[in-house]
Design a protein around this motif. Structure first.
Motif, mmCIF file in Angstrom:
data_model
loop_
_atom_site.group_PDB
_atom_site.id
_atom_site.type_symbol
_atom_site.label_atom_id
_atom_site.label_comp_id
_atom_site.label_asym_id
_atom_site.label_seq_id
_atom_site.Cartn_x
_atom_site.Cartn_y
_atom_site.Cartn_z
ATOM 1 N N TYR A 1 37.520 44.645 15.988
ATOM 2 C CA TYR A 1 37.108 45.981 15.568
ATOM 3 C C TYR A 1 36.611 45.954 14.129
ATOM 4 N N LEU B 1 32.816 49.444 16.569
ATOM 5 C CA LEU B 1 32.867 50.250 15.352
ATOM 6 C C LEU B 1 33.911 51.340 15.536
ATOM 7 N N ALA C 1 33.476 59.301 14.766
ATOM 8 C CA ALA C 1 32.625 58.110 14.766
ATOM 9 C C ALA C 1 31.152 58.403 14.984
ATOM 10 N N TRP D 1 28.264 56.546 12.810
ATOM 11 C CA TRP D 1 27.298 55.735 13.526
ATOM 12 C C TRP D 1 25.873 56.241 13.313
ATOM 13 N N VAL E 1 25.655 46.841 16.618
ATOM 14 C CA VAL E 1 26.785 47.590 17.167
ATOM 15 C C VAL E 1 26.411 48.081 18.559
ATOM 16 N N GLN F 1 29.174 49.369 20.750
ATOM 17 C CA GLN F 1 30.179 50.353 21.146
ATOM 18 C C GLN F 1 30.882 50.907 19.920
ATOM 19 N N ARG F 2 31.334 52.137 20.039
ATOM 20 C CA ARG F 2 32.110 52.762 18.973
ATOM 21 C C ARG F 2 33.361 53.392 19.577
ATOM 22 N N CYS G 1 36.093 56.504 18.489
ATOM 23 C CA CYS G 1 36.453 57.578 17.558
ATOM 24 C C CYS G 1 37.963 57.754 17.563
ATOM 25 N N CYS H 1 26.686 52.657 21.787
ATOM 26 C CA CYS H 1 25.854 52.888 20.606
ATOM 27 C C CYS H 1 24.452 52.375 20.888
#
Length: 336
Positions: free
Chosen positions: A23, A102, A107, A111, A127, A129-130, A132, A196
């Motif tokens: 991460y 991320l 988020a 982003w 990136v 995927q993120r 939150c 993302c």
């Protein structure tokens, strides 16, 4: 037997195989909240698969303009004058993000700011995927009074030293994320990961560069108390001159006057995509209702309010690529 997960005292012995391998906990401070605002500082804490800190990184960034609400982030024009431009730190930033999820508090904001900076630099953020931490706290059912970072930190006993300083905010979030991740793993909770989509096309507004900083009210009320200075372009769309012909039908053409809504990340900057829809004679709507002709989203399985309403109303859904094809041949509105 597992020790107390809320304190991060130990890791679960059985770790979900589907969880990410690393991460990047990120915080950025910005000149404001609009699409034309810029990053002025950024921090990244790299964590391993179980949330343990590997290293951290911090940089100031010269936004090439007014630093915005100095009374919030404390970064003046003088402090940022000798800082590197974003394109000068983009490679190092990429090295910190590459191959990781991320993680940020709210988020989608971090982003979008990062994606826009990379697009301006004609690069692509690595990136995909993120996550939150607001969404994760909801999944875990944490008894928080609100969704502020300070409330999440207090729940896990994390002490914040410098609010709205990117490095300290990232540290606080990393320390609060670790026990959250372990609690999720212990309960086999599905992480609320979002896709993302790096921006592949971007158009900046012709905003003048301003050397003096914005004035403040002397308070510390957060960005909600910040009012952009007068030079920033307002976003006023012209009224669609055509009547709504109804819903889009699969296999047919779009027709001028159709109401179109967007949800989630797009590879073309959202406002540029909206401008193209308007130029084609479509009505761009910021919300979704029974009158909406079409929803454009690259993630039809997301639980956003627009996607949920689209399912309820039976609103047709297409992805960005299909919408781009449809825009090439929009049927003229019917005569009076």
């Amino acid at each position: 037997m597992l020790e107390d997960l809320t304190t991060g005292a130990s890791s679960p012995t059985a770790w979900p195989a589907a969880y990410p391998q690393g991460y990047a906990v990120v915080d950025v401070e910005t000149t404001g909240l609009a699409r034309d605002d810029r990053i002025i500082s950024a921090a990244v804490y790299r964590l391993d698969a179980r949330g343990e800190v590997e290293d951290h990184w911090y940089t100031l960034v010269n936004p090439e303009r007014d630093p915005g609400p100095v009374w919030i982030h404390g970064l003046t024009s003088e402090a940022l004058e000798g800082a590197p431009l974003f394109q000068d730190v983009a490679e190092e930033f990429s090295a910190r993000l590459d191959g990781r999820v991320l993680v940020a508090h709210n988020a989608v904001f971090d982003w979008q700011m990062i994606a826009r900076e990379y697009a301006r630099a004609e690069r692509e953020a690595p990136v995909r995927q993120r996550l939150c931490t607001i969404a994760l706290s909801k999944e875990l059912g944490l008894p928080l009074p609100n969704h502020k970072l300070e409330s999440l930190a207090a729940h896990f006993g994390v002490v914040q030293q410098r609010a709205h300083h990117a490095l300290d905010d990232a540290r606080v979030l990393a320390e609060a994320f670790r026990p959250s991740l372990r609690a999720a793993a212990a309960g086999s909770v599905r992480l609320p990961l979002q896709e993302c989509r790096p921006l592949t096309e971007w158009r900046d507004s012709a905003a003048p560069r301003i050397g003096q900083q914005a004035g403040g009210n002397g308070g510390y009320g957060g960005y909600s108390s910040y009012r952009p200075t007068s030079w920033r372009p307002s976003r006023k769309r012209p009224a669609c001159p055509y009547p709504n012909p109804g819903r889009y039908e699969d296999g047919k053409r779009l027709k001028q006057g159709m109401r179109v809504a967007f949800s989630g990340d797009t590879s073309i900057e959202r406002e540029l995509l909206e401008d193209r829809a308007i130029e084609a004679g479509l009505h761009v709507s910021t919300s979704l209702s029974r009158l909406t002709s079409l929803l454009v989203t690259n993630d039809p399985d997301a639980g956003t309010s627009k996607v949920v309403k689209a399912r309820q109303y039976g609103t047709p859904v297409v992805d960005e690529a299909a919408f781009g094809q449809l825009l090439r041949d929009v049927e003229p509105a019917s005569g009076p």
